[in-house]
Design an enzyme around this catalytic site. Structure first.
Site, short mmCIF file in Angstrom:
data_model
loop_
_atom_site.label_atom_id
_atom_site.label_comp_id
_atom_site.label_asym_id
_atom_site.label_seq_id
_atom_site.Cartn_x
_atom_site.Cartn_y
_atom_site.Cartn_z
N HIS A 88 -3.41 -4.09 -1.62
CA HIS A 88 -1.99 -3.90 -2.41
C HIS A 88 -2.14 -2.60 -3.13
O HIS A 88 -1.05 -2.00 -3.27
CB HIS A 88 -2.29 -5.12 -3.15
CG HIS A 88 -1.22 -5.06 -4.42
ND1 HIS A 88 0.09 -5.67 -4.31
CD2 HIS A 88 -1.13 -4.59 -5.68
CE1 HIS A 88 0.77 -5.41 -5.42
NE2 HIS A 88 -0.08 -4.86 -6.33
N GLU A 89 -3.34 -2.17 -3.75
CA GLU A 89 -3.43 -1.10 -4.47
C GLU A 89 -3.21 0.22 -3.89
O GLU A 89 -2.14 0.95 -4.14
CB GLU A 89 -4.60 -0.86 -5.32
CG GLU A 89 -4.93 -2.11 -6.44
CD GLU A 89 -3.88 -2.11 -7.29
OE1 GLU A 89 -2.99 -1.27 -7.58
OE2 GLU A 89 -3.53 -3.21 -7.88
N HIS B 173 0.33 0.76 -2.72
CA HIS B 173 1.31 1.29 -4.14
C HIS B 173 1.11 2.88 -3.98
O HIS B 173 2.08 3.59 -3.97
CB HIS B 173 0.65 1.17 -5.61
CG HIS B 173 1.15 -0.21 -5.94
ND1 HIS B 173 2.74 -0.55 -6.17
CD2 HIS B 173 0.48 -1.37 -6.43
CE1 HIS B 173 2.72 -1.71 -6.67
NE2 HIS B 173 1.39 -2.25 -6.88
N GLU C 6 6.37 -4.16 -6.36
CA GLU C 6 5.24 -4.96 -6.39
C GLU C 6 5.26 -5.78 -5.10
O GLU C 6 4.25 -6.14 -4.43
CB GLU C 6 5.03 -5.86 -7.75
CG GLU C 6 4.67 -5.18 -9.02
CD GLU C 6 3.15 -4.41 -8.85
OE1 GLU C 6 2.39 -5.03 -7.97
OE2 GLU C 6 2.94 -3.53 -9.32
#
Lengths: 308, 192
Positions: free
Chosen positions: A142-143, A146, A223
């Site tokens: 997930h990071e 980003h 997100e």
């Protein structure tokens, strides 16, 4: 290994574009108000851009400093480095320049940096101790998503309007206090000019709050996009879903403080006032965990891997 | 005082029974799970007090010696060392016994006595050491809420929250009143 043809969530893309369009309208409205007010829009925007530039270039250093995150080498954290390196390759981005750890029991992680080349991924010790390897992979994915989606850049520049409107609000507030909006200097139509400035002031306040809402909405969409991208990177939406449930579930409610620090603070009877509050959720930068988990589980149930 | 009446049995009652909240901790003793007695009390406990300038605390060793003479607390650890907390203005009274029932009786007796001195608000918690499998844990009774929660310290201010959740489920299932998760505060320097 590299997966570049990642399936898109068209609905999410449309929502992001619509939010972007509304932000554009807000920018135009602010520009219009500046013209009406007689203030130099270029001057105001140049100051705003300067502030945002500083934030953009210094964000990684500032965040590392404020969170007291400490960069760790491959020798110190071989498993974490290997995981980030492997997932970066899959995601088609360079390995982030800095891998950092925050000594914090609360499970959390963040990615920052103005570009994939200057990126930092930081995790808390609580995250490392509470999640299993698969769940940790979900969070790291997930990071990295980003970073891949350049969310720091997108969000920093999108928030320019909030910075400018905030700056203007302060400026007009002080002008109203000390100069009566400069009405006495305007020949003849002092009262009318003052009324006009009041309209501008109220308009700026409205634009400020609407922009905040739009930025928060955009952040929530980013997100969800990072959840999706990260899930595709790791090959398993359930990894992140499980991590999110663990992080935001009952374990996350367990406090870090010592009992003696809070025994006189009536802490035992306080219910978080903003929990479940509609306004708070509108201003939240992250979507509710239930929605994120539901979307990931939906992804898992579909033949999501065919999207790759 | 009302809180302490609900928390503890009357000081003069002959034997503790489960009408007092603290005694419910005894339900942990030798609990069966799949035929295996894996959760137990280890026979050590401590009473955590928030000290102030009351004479009881200024010379706590003498105060406790006097109390011991009066109440015959056979489970209180003597000599009375390591009472004061380094970090907080608090002190610990330590109890040890193979008889957990007796230990609870002594904590109840001393708690009632301290409450009678007008220091009820200075009592923070009773902490019982236990084991689950090979792992030690603390079962903490928060005197302000009359509820229990588990604490599994891992050192360096770290805790095993997952195991705490499991222990929490277990102790709730045997009827011990469980504190809500948001009140599972840490205790950094438990001396047992």
């Amino acid at each position: 290994m590299q997966r570049n043809s990642i399936g898109k969530d068209h609905q999410l893309t449309i929502r992001m574009l619509a939010t972007g369009l509304m932000l554009l309208v807000a920018y135009l409205a602010l520009f219009g108000l500046l013209l009406i007010s007689g203030l130099n829009p270029i001057f105001v925007f140049v100051i705003g851009i300067g502030m945002v530039f500083f934030q953009y270039f210094m964000s990684d250093k500032l965040v590392l400093k404020t969170t007291k995150a400490k960069a760790v080498t491959k020798e110190e954290q071989p498993k974490l480095h290997e995981m980030i390196e492997r997932l970066s390759k899959i995601g088609g981005i360079p390995k982030p320049r800095t891998v950092a750890i925050m000594e914090m029991e609360a499970p959390n992680a963040f990615a920052t940096g103005r570009s994939p080349k200057h990126a930092t991924v930081a995790v808390t010790t609580g995250l490392l101790s509470k999640l299993n390897d698969k769940e940790l992979e979900g969070v790291i994915g997930h990071e990295l998503a980003h970073i891949k989606n350049r969310d720091v850049m997108v969000m920093t520049w999108a928030s320019l309007i909030v910075v400018v409107a905030g700056f203007l609000m302060q400026m007009l507030f002080w002008m109203s206090l000390f100069g009566g909006f400069g009405g006495h200097r305007r020949q003849g139509n002092g009262g009318q000019a003052m009324a006009m400035m009041m309209v501008v002031y109220i308009g700026v306040i409205i634009i400020y709050f609407i922009s905040q809402l739009l930025i928060s909405t955009l952040s929530r969409y980013r997100e969800l996009a990072a959840d999706r991208e990260g899930a595709i990177m790791t090959g398993s939406p359930t990894n992140l879903a499980s991590a999110l449930k663990k992080i935001s579930g009952q374990i996350a409610q367990i406090p870090e403080k010592d009992l003696r620090q809070v025994e006189h603070a009536n802490a035992f009877f306080i219910i978080p006032a903003l929990q479940g509050n509609a306004i708070a959720s509108l201003m939240s930068s992250h979507p509710p965990t239930e929605i994120r988990v539901a979307r990931l589980m939906e992804m898992q149930q579909q033949n999501w891997h065919l999207l790759r | 005082m009302r809180l302490f009446r609900t928390l503890f049995k009357k000081p003069d009652s002959p034997e503790s029974n489960e009408s007092d909240i603290l005694s419910t901790v005894l339900r942990i003793t030798n609990r069966d799970t799949n035929g295996k007695k894996d959760i137990n009390l280890s026979g050590e406990s401590t009473l955590l007090l928030n000290a102030n300038d009351h004479p009881f605390f200024t010379d706590i060793k003498s105060s406790l010696k006097e109390l011991d003479k009066e109440l015959f607390m056979s489970t209180m650890r003597t000599p009375l060392q390591g009472l004061k907390s380094e970090t907080y203005n608090s002190c610990w009274i330590i109890f040890e016994s193979t008889n957990n029932q007796k230990m609870v009786d002594d904590i109840n007796a001393i708690s009632s006595h301290i409450a009678n001195l007008g220091l009820g608000e200075n009592m923070t918690a009773a902490v019982f050491k236990g084991t689950i499998g090979d792992q030690s844990f603390y079962c903490i009774c928060n005197y302000r809420t009359s509820k229990f929660y588990p604490l599994v310290p891992l050192g360096h201010d770290m805790r095993d929250n997952e195991l705490e959740m499991k222990i929490g489920d277990r102790i709730a299932s045997i009827g011990i009143p469980l504190e809500p998760h948001e009140n599972w505060y840490s205790l950094s320097d438990v001396p047992i």
